[in-house]
Scaffold this motif. Structure first.
Motif, PDB file in Angstrom:
ATOM      1  N   VAL A  62       0.922  -1.180   0.114  1.00  0.00           N
ATOM      2  CA  VAL A  62      -0.045  -0.238  -0.172  1.00  0.00           C
ATOM      3  C   VAL A  62       0.928   1.300  -0.123  1.00  0.00           C
ATOM      4  N   ILE A  63       1.953   0.938   0.707  1.00  0.00           N
ATOM      5  CA  ILE A  63       2.892   2.036   0.613  1.00  0.00           C
ATOM      6  C   ILE A  63       4.512   1.389   0.195  1.00  0.00           C
ATOM      7  N   SER A  64       4.845   1.968  -0.853  1.00  0.00           N
ATOM      8  CA  SER A  64       5.852   1.198  -1.388  1.00  0.00           C
ATOM      9  C   SER A  64       6.768   2.258  -2.689  1.00  0.00           C
ATOM     10  N   GLY A  65       8.008   1.627  -3.028  1.00  0.00           N
ATOM     11  CA  GLY A  65       8.602   2.526  -4.188  1.00  0.00           C
ATOM     12  C   GLY A  65       8.769   4.198  -3.959  1.00  0.00           C
ATOM     13  N   ASP A  66       8.187   4.763  -4.770  1.00  0.00           N
ATOM     14  CA  ASP A  66       8.311   6.134  -4.987  1.00  0.00           C
ATOM     15  C   ASP A  66       7.960   7.001  -3.626  1.00  0.00           C
ATOM     16  N   ASP A  67       6.733   6.303  -3.052  1.00  0.00           N
ATOM     17  CA  ASP A  67       5.927   6.834  -2.023  1.00  0.00           C
ATOM     18  C   ASP A  67       7.087   7.238  -0.852  1.00  0.00           C
ATOM     19  N   PHE A  68       7.957   6.565  -0.866  1.00  0.00           N
ATOM     20  CA  PHE A  68       8.969   6.915   0.323  1.00  0.00           C
ATOM     21  C   PHE A  68       9.889   7.946  -0.006  1.00  0.00           C
ATOM     22  N   LYS A  69      10.091   8.387  -1.426  1.00  0.00           N
ATOM     23  CA  LYS A  69      10.918   9.259  -1.935  1.00  0.00           C
ATOM     24  C   LYS A  69      10.075  10.735  -1.569  1.00  0.00           C
ATOM     25  N   ASN A  70       8.846  10.722  -1.544  1.00  0.00           N
ATOM     26  CA  ASN A  70       8.158  11.990  -1.610  1.00  0.00           C
ATOM     27  C   ASN A  70       7.750  12.215  -0.065  1.00  0.00           C
ATOM     28  N   MET A  71       7.984  11.445   0.899  1.00  0.00           N
ATOM     29  CA  MET A  71       7.515  11.731   2.278  1.00  0.00           C
ATOM     30  C   MET A  71       8.325  12.911   2.819  1.00  0.00           C
ATOM     31  N   LYS A  72       7.759  13.759   3.748  1.00  0.00           N
ATOM     32  CA  LYS A  72       8.374  14.571   4.487  1.00  0.00           C
ATOM     33  C   LYS A  72       9.416  14.102   5.306  1.00  0.00           C
ATOM     34  N   ASP A  73      10.374  14.919   5.846  1.00  0.00           N
ATOM     35  CA  ASP A  73      11.329  14.657   6.874  1.00  0.00           C
ATOM     36  C   ASP A  73      10.567  14.275   8.129  1.00  0.00           C
ATOM     37  N   GLY A  74      10.787  13.061   8.843  1.00  0.00           N
ATOM     38  CA  GLY A  74      10.044  12.813  10.147  1.00  0.00           C
ATOM     39  C   GLY A  74       8.717  12.238   9.961  1.00  0.00           C
ATOM     40  N   CYS A  75       8.421  11.897   8.598  1.00  0.00           N
ATOM     41  CA  CYS A  75       7.155  11.111   8.661  1.00  0.00           C
ATOM     42  C   CYS A  75       6.991   9.958   9.634  1.00  0.00           C
ATOM     43  N   MET A  76       5.804   9.491   9.916  1.00  0.00           N
ATOM     44  CA  MET A  76       5.777   8.319  10.870  1.00  0.00           C
ATOM     45  C   MET A  76       4.955   7.282  10.128  1.00  0.00           C
ATOM     46  N   LEU A  77       5.415   6.059  10.269  1.00  0.00           N
ATOM     47  CA  LEU A  77       4.380   5.118   9.397  1.00  0.00           C
ATOM     48  C   LEU A  77       4.093   3.981  10.499  1.00  0.00           C
ATOM     49  N   ALA A  78       2.739   3.702  10.345  1.00  0.00           N
ATOM     50  CA  ALA A  78       2.401   2.670  11.016  1.00  0.00           C
ATOM     51  C   ALA A  78       1.520   1.805  10.371  1.00  0.00           C
ATOM     52  N   ASN A  79       1.271   0.444  10.748  1.00  0.00           N
ATOM     53  CA  ASN A  79       0.240  -0.354  10.210  1.00  0.00           C
ATOM     54  C   ASN A  79      -0.756  -0.979  11.221  1.00  0.00           C
ATOM     55  N   SER A  80      -1.969  -0.984  10.874  1.00  0.00           N
ATOM     56  CA  SER A  80      -2.946  -1.436  11.803  1.00  0.00           C
ATOM     57  C   SER A  80      -3.689  -2.380  11.201  1.00  0.00           C
ATOM     58  N   GLY A  81      -3.514  -2.858  10.093  1.00  0.00           N
ATOM     59  CA  GLY A  81      -3.967  -3.882   9.181  1.00  0.00           C
ATOM     60  C   GLY A  81      -3.322  -5.297   9.325  1.00  0.00           C
TER      61      GLY A  81
END
Ligand SMILES: NC(=O)c1ccc[n+]([C@@H]2O[C@H](COP(=O)([O-])OP(=O)(O)OC[C@H]3O[C@@H](n4cnc5c(N)ncnc54)[C@H](O)[C@@H]3O)[C@@H](O)[C@H]2O)c1
Ligand SMILES: N[C@@H](CCSC[C@H]1O[C@@H](n2cnc3c(=O)[nH]cnc32)[C@H](O)[C@@H]1O)C(=O)O
Length: 422
Positions: free
Chosen positions: A279-298
């Motif tokens: 759901v989050i992959s590849g270029d998605d990480f390149k476009n994130m802001k500095d400090g972005c937090m990622l969590a999965n609850s699925g």
């Protein structure tokens, strides 16, 4: 401390007293399950029956085990996620006579070994969460299939996997989709995931949610709960979806809706709750802001593509318990919580859903297990019977001191009639 000889493989039995204290605490907040436990004590529906489970092992789940035990079952339990087991609760469960297998931070090999240790008890009924035990049963332990009277599945993705298995003609046992009970998904997936996800994220990060851009990927039952709790905490909520109807619903519930590729640019915190992969992959990480937090609850740890994140980073380190910092090649830092496994249970601070919520889900499990024993079910994926749902909802309302109206005879006639118009 009560001492009973059982087969167990837990981390540390000296934690049993603390585990029992926690089990006693949740029992006070699980009135429906306590009611069912008393009924089971009198009726003994599971005399001579062995029940094997693969569920998140923490105090509320142990209370389900004790309820089945009260009904006369021999109970063997293991965890359904290598990170979600509470070692005090498993020690407490073993001291109270349940056969417990598993510990927090199992390797994948240990995870499957403990599933097999439960299967070694030759269960008549299985209660699974995510379908891993049912898959092992079908692939590696086929000799046990003929003894199984049926199984119950706790979660959305588990039901999807088992339905797919049935469609392929590979499912060999009757399966009750407990997730699809109203008293399960409308409350557990929505209010349970909504609260416990933020409980875990806030406890893990000590961060403020108010004023943050929180992206919720997936607007199903879990996503609705997560978005509504984020909103309640003062976040600016953005929803991403692949289903046009659910996207529309999210928009009319008041949230911004956009593609994930755009949403990642705004996000301070992203929570995936789709049951899907990458759901989050590849270029998605390149476009994130500095400090972005990622969590999965699925489901599982595939919603956020960790290998992609790793391949774009120069270093990874644990900067706080259950928080990994990925330093990206351009110097930005991205934080992944709980290894991308479902944060409300796999983070060290994750406590899972509130007791009042698991009261409903586990009441549905206990009554569905009894339903399996009392009915000669055919191989199929079966929705848990509506009468069980209404029984559970009625018991919960009673425990909450809430009374509702009954239909009058005139109202029943009116509702069944087609001739009365304006
Ligand atoms: N953390 C928990 O305690 C907890 C509790 C219940 C369920 N779950 C798990 O959470 C997941 C979601 O469960 P649910 O009941 O909400 O399911 P659901 O089917 O109601 O909702 C999932 C939603 O995700 C959407 N979706 C799928 N792929 C997507 C993508 N690539 N991008 C955006 N949206 C996408 C679907 O269209 C759907 O609306 C499942 O894996 C379930 O097993 C976790
Ligand atoms: N085994 C998979 C499946 C997802 S678990 C999602 C399920 O966890 C259940 N759950 C949530 N909180 C608790 C809890 O505190 N105790 C036991 N089960 C819980 C809930 O009913 C939901 O359907 C995995 O680990 O990724």
């Amino acid at each position: 401390m009560l001492s009973v000889i059982v087969m167990s493989n837990v981390k540390d039995m000296s934690l049993a007293d603390e585990g029992i204290r926690k089990i006693n605490w949740v029992q006070k907040h699980m009135p429906v399950l306590e009611h069912i436990k008393k009924q089971f004590e009198e009726e003994k529906p599971f005399e001579g029956i062995t029940i094997g489970s693969c569920l998140h092992l923490e105090p509320k789940t142990i209370n389900l085990g004790l309820t089945l035990q009260a009904g006369g079952a021999e109970v063997a339990m293991t965890g359904c996620n290598p990170l979600s087991t509470h070692d005090d609760a498993t020690a407490g469960g073993a001291a109270l006579g349940l056969n417990m297998y598993g510990w927090r931070e199992e390797t994948e090999e240990e995870y499957y070994k403990t599933i097999n240790q439960v299967l070694d008890h030759k269960p008549d009924v299985i209660i699974d969460d995510g379908a891993d035990m049912i898959l092992v049963l079908h692939q590696e332990r086929k000799e046990l299939l003929s003894k199984i009277q049926g199984a119950c599945e706790e979660t959305t993705t588990g039901v999807h996997r088992l339905q797919a298995m049935h469609n392929d003609g590979a499912l060999k046992i009757p399966l009750i989709a407990v997730n699809d009970a109203y008293t399960k998904y409308l409350f557990d997936n929505r209010y349970g995931t909504g609260q416990s996800t933020f409980d875990a994220i806030m406890g893990t990060t000590n961060m403020l949610i108010a004023g943050k851009n929180v992206v919720v990927a997936g607007y199903g039952w879990c996503g609705r709960g997560v978005a509504s709790r984020a909103d309640g905490l003062g976040a600016n909520v953005i929803v991403t979806e692949v289903d046009p109807i659910r996207a529309l619903e999210a928009r009319m519930d008041g949230y911004r809706v956009m593609k994930i590729s755009e949403a990642v640019k705004h996000a301070d915190l992203i929570i995936t709750v789709t049951g899907n992969i990458n759901v989050i992959s590849g270029d998605d990480f390149k476009n994130m802001k500095d400090g972005c937090m990622l969590a999965n609850s699925g489901h599982f740890n595939v919603e956020i593509n960790r290998p992609d994140l790793e391949s774009q980073s120069t270093s990874v380190s644990e900067v706080r318990e259950s928080i990994e910092e990925f330093v990206m090649k351009d110097g930005r830092k991205i934080y992944l919580l709980a290894d991308g496994r479902l944060v409300n249970l796999a983070a060290a601070r994750g406590q899972g859903h509130p007791a009042e919520i698991m009261d409903l889900s586990f009441a549905a499990q206990a009554l569905s297990a009894k339903y399996i024993i009392e009915n000669d079910l055919e191989v199929d994926v079966i929705k848990s019977p509506d009468e069980l749902d209404y029984e559970i909802a009625g018991l919960k309302l009673k425990a909450m001191g809430i009374e509702i109206d009954d239909l009058s005879d005139r109202q029943k006639v009116y509702l069944a009639d087609w001739q009365e118009g304006t």
